[in-house]
Design a protein around this motif. Structure first.
Motif, PDB file in Angstrom:
ATOM      1  N   CYS A  56       0.961  -0.837  -0.081  1.00 21.56           N
ATOM      2  CA  CYS A  56      -0.245  -0.009  -0.269  1.00 21.56           C
ATOM      3  C   CYS A  56       0.616   1.241  -0.157  1.00 21.56           C
ATOM      4  CB  CYS A  56      -0.814  -0.391   1.261  1.00 21.56           C
ATOM      5  SG  CYS A  56      -2.568  -1.167   1.102  1.00 21.56           S
ATOM      6  N   GLU A  57       2.078   1.487  -0.161  1.00 25.83           N
ATOM      7  CA  GLU A  57       3.522   2.110   0.414  1.00 25.83           C
ATOM      8  C   GLU A  57       3.830   2.135  -1.173  1.00 25.83           C
ATOM      9  OE1 GLU A  57       4.988   1.962   3.826  1.00 25.83           O
ATOM     10  OE2 GLU A  57       2.976   1.988   4.980  1.00 25.83           O
ATOM     11  N   VAL A  58       3.601   1.518  -2.108  1.00 26.15           N
ATOM     12  CA  VAL A  58       4.200   1.344  -3.519  1.00 26.15           C
ATOM     13  C   VAL A  58       4.455   2.051  -3.832  1.00 26.15           C
ATOM     14  CG1 VAL A  58       2.582   0.687  -4.978  1.00 26.15           C
ATOM     15  CG2 VAL A  58       4.605  -0.262  -5.009  1.00 26.15           C
ATOM     16  N   LEU A  59       3.998   3.957  -3.538  1.00 29.13           N
ATOM     17  CA  LEU A  59       3.852   4.223  -4.418  1.00 29.13           C
ATOM     18  C   LEU A  59       3.312   5.844  -3.154  1.00 29.13           C
ATOM     19  CD1 LEU A  59       2.195   4.251  -8.159  1.00 29.13           C
ATOM     20  CD2 LEU A  59       4.208   5.038  -7.255  1.00 29.13           C
ATOM     21  N   PRO A  60       4.137   7.356  -3.533  1.00 33.06           N
ATOM     22  CA  PRO A  60       3.542   8.033  -2.648  1.00 33.06           C
ATOM     23  C   PRO A  60       1.805   8.582  -2.631  1.00 33.06           C
ATOM     24  CG  PRO A  60       5.451   8.508  -2.789  1.00 33.06           C
ATOM     25  CD  PRO A  60       4.987   7.454  -3.977  1.00 33.06           C
ATOM     26  N   ALA A  61       1.462   9.300  -1.838  1.00 29.04           N
ATOM     27  CA  ALA A  61      -0.222   9.908  -1.988  1.00 29.04           C
ATOM     28  C   ALA A  61       0.176  10.579  -3.039  1.00 29.04           C
ATOM     29  CB  ALA A  61      -0.517  10.026  -0.001  1.00 29.04           C
ATOM     30  N   THR A  72      -4.284  16.264  -3.579  1.00 22.99           N
ATOM     31  CA  THR A  72      -4.082  15.451  -2.371  1.00 22.99           C
ATOM     32  C   THR A  72      -4.690  14.288  -2.069  1.00 22.99           C
ATOM     33  OG1 THR A  72      -5.730  15.876  -1.004  1.00 22.99           O
ATOM     34  CG2 THR A  72      -3.926  17.869  -1.187  1.00 22.99           C
ATOM     35  N   ALA A  73      -3.909  12.822  -1.762  1.00 22.02           N
ATOM     36  CA  ALA A  73      -4.743  11.572  -1.583  1.00 22.02           C
ATOM     37  C   ALA A  73      -4.661  11.292  -0.006  1.00 22.02           C
ATOM     38  CB  ALA A  73      -3.778  10.848  -2.419  1.00 22.02           C
ATOM     39  N   GLU A  74      -6.082  10.552  -0.273  1.00 27.60           N
ATOM     40  CA  GLU A  74      -5.711  10.375   1.114  1.00 27.60           C
ATOM     41  C   GLU A  74      -5.883   8.943   1.337  1.00 27.60           C
ATOM     42  OE1 GLU A  74      -9.028  12.585   3.783  1.00 27.60           O
ATOM     43  OE2 GLU A  74      -7.974  14.815   3.400  1.00 27.60           O
ATOM     44  N   SER A  75      -5.106   7.675   2.002  1.00 29.93           N
ATOM     45  CA  SER A  75      -5.687   6.609   2.302  1.00 29.93           C
ATOM     46  C   SER A  75      -6.724   6.648   3.380  1.00 29.93           C
ATOM     47  CB  SER A  75      -4.366   5.590   3.286  1.00 29.93           C
ATOM     48  OG  SER A  75      -3.713   6.194   4.068  1.00 29.93           O
ATOM     49  N   GLN A  90     -12.835  14.076  -5.826  1.00 31.82           N
ATOM     50  CA  GLN A  90     -12.771  13.009  -5.415  1.00 31.82           C
ATOM     51  C   GLN A  90     -13.375  12.178  -6.019  1.00 31.82           C
ATOM     52  OE1 GLN A  90     -14.030  12.454  -2.029  1.00 31.82           O
ATOM     53  NE2 GLN A  90     -14.062  10.236  -2.370  1.00 31.82           N
ATOM     54  N   ILE A  91     -11.601  12.013  -6.138  1.00 35.96           N
ATOM     55  CA  ILE A  91     -11.754  10.363  -6.948  1.00 35.96           C
ATOM     56  C   ILE A  91     -11.287   8.877  -6.661  1.00 35.96           C
ATOM     57  CG2 ILE A  91     -10.011   9.331  -9.616  1.00 35.96           C
ATOM     58  CD1 ILE A  91      -9.974  12.184 -10.247  1.00 35.96           C
ATOM     59  N   ASP A  92     -12.012   7.991  -6.313  1.00 38.66           N
ATOM     60  CA  ASP A  92     -11.893   6.906  -5.741  1.00 38.66           C
ATOM     61  C   ASP A  92     -10.533   6.151  -6.463  1.00 38.66           C
ATOM     62  OD1 ASP A  92     -13.262   7.806  -3.917  1.00 38.66           O
ATOM     63  OD2 ASP A  92     -15.095   6.539  -4.436  1.00 38.66           O
ATOM     64  N   VAL A  93      -9.363   5.801  -5.455  1.00 34.31           N
ATOM     65  CA  VAL A  93      -8.342   4.736  -6.072  1.00 34.31           C
ATOM     66  C   VAL A  93      -8.258   3.710  -5.523  1.00 34.31           C
ATOM     67  CG1 VAL A  93      -6.025   4.929  -7.150  1.00 34.31           C
ATOM     68  CG2 VAL A  93      -7.195   7.242  -7.454  1.00 34.31           C
ATOM     69  N   THR A  94      -7.993   2.338  -6.442  1.00 35.36           N
ATOM     70  CA  THR A  94      -7.716   0.708  -5.739  1.00 35.36           C
ATOM     71  C   THR A  94      -6.681   0.098  -6.418  1.00 35.36           C
ATOM     72  OG1 THR A  94     -10.521   1.268  -4.879  1.00 35.36           O
ATOM     73  CG2 THR A  94      -8.886  -0.899  -4.910  1.00 35.36           C
TER      74      THR A  94
END
Length: 181
Positions: A56-61, A72-75, A90-94
């Motif tokens: 889950c940390e393979v790429l920085p937010a 900004t991206a909030e986990s 408001q984009i969801d990334v999985t």
């Protein structure tokens, strides 16, 4: 003895054998292979797995946010799937990485779910896009992981977005396959 009588006798004897074996008990305690009685508590010492959620940390937010057009991206979930909410749009990334995932099975599953798929190449790795015809702004990209298994990125904007829906997950896949962080 007639044939019918022999069959009936054999059936009764067979049922008696099944009933007798069902009433048997085995002494001892169940133990997983290689374990010892009383040594398997069922608790996992997660401190022994310091990289348990490293995928889950393979790429920085900040990199994820920039790749999908946000600031900004909030986990919001780390586990089998890693999820972020990218703002202000408001984009969801999985993201998921199935170390033993099968590329062909993943593609067949997407097609079985009614998604359209298209073969592509990302950083010289076999990949495919997957789209739900009912949600044209959403796209997922799955690629073979160089270390084995498969990577998948899904990008789901709230509402319609201009441009190619698969551009952002392809960009994220490029970043992860080149080791960018």
């Amino acid at each position: 003895m007639t044939s019918i009588r022999r069959r009936a006798t054999a059936a009764v004897l067979g049922l008696a054998a099944v009933a007798a074996s069902a009433a048997c008990t085995v002494d001892g305690q169940p133990v997983r292979e290689g374990g010892a009685v009383g040594s398997d508590t069922g608790h996992v010492d997660t401190s022994r797995f310091d990289k348990l959620l490293a995928e889950c940390e393979v790429l920085p937010a900040a990199t994820i946010a920039k790749a999908v057009g946000g600031t900004t991206a909030e986990s919001n979930f780390f586990g089998a799937n890693c999820r972020w909410s990218v703002l202000p749009q408001q984009i969801d990334v999985t993201f998921n990485w199935f170390e033993w995932g099968d590329y062909n099975l993943e593609k067949e599953t997407a097609q079985h779910l009614g998604f359209t798929t298209e073969n592509i190449s990302v950083q010289s790795q076999a990949a495919f896009t997957q789209r739900d015809p009912a949600r044209p702004a959403v796209c997922g990209v799955t690629a073979k992981s160089p270390a084995g298994g498969i990577f998948t990125w899904w990008v789901e904007p709230e509402g319609q977005q201009a441009g190619d829906a698969c551009a952002a997950p392809v960009k994220l896949m490029e970043l992860i396959l080149t080791g960018a962080n």
